[in-house]
Design a protein around this motif. Structure first.
Motif: not given
Length: 85
Positions: A22-24, A28-30, A43-44, A48-56
């Motif tokens: 998701e960061q890539f 890429n979009m930016m 995309q942001n 953020e959802k992917a980061r939150s899922d990892l933290a969870d």
């Protein structure tokens, strides 16, 4: 504990890969000449959802460890950690 660690580790690897993907995509979009603000914001949110899922997932492992080893041994681990202040 070993089983919990193995399962947790596999899940965290999967989720870290998702964060990187998701960061890539966001980078890429930016980097494109034409700016699509709506797509970038979407995309942001994905990132953020992917980061939150990892933290969870990380926190769920801590809870599993606490449940498996009990209060006293968990407290010993907590006491061994350097202060995060």
């Amino acid at each position: 504990l070993e089983n919990a660690y193995g399962e947790s580790r596999r899940e965290m690897i999967r989720l870290k890969n998702k964060v990187e993907k998701e960061q890539f995509e966001l980078e890429n979009m930016m980097g494109r000449r034409k700016l699509n603000e709506a797509a970038i914001r979407k995309q942001n949110r994905k990132l953020e959802k992917a980061r939150s899922d990892l933290a969870d997932a990380k926190f769920a492992f801590v809870i599993d460890v606490r449940r498996i080893i009990g209060h006293a041994r968990f407290q010993q681990l907590v006491d061994m950690q350097p202060s995060r202040r």
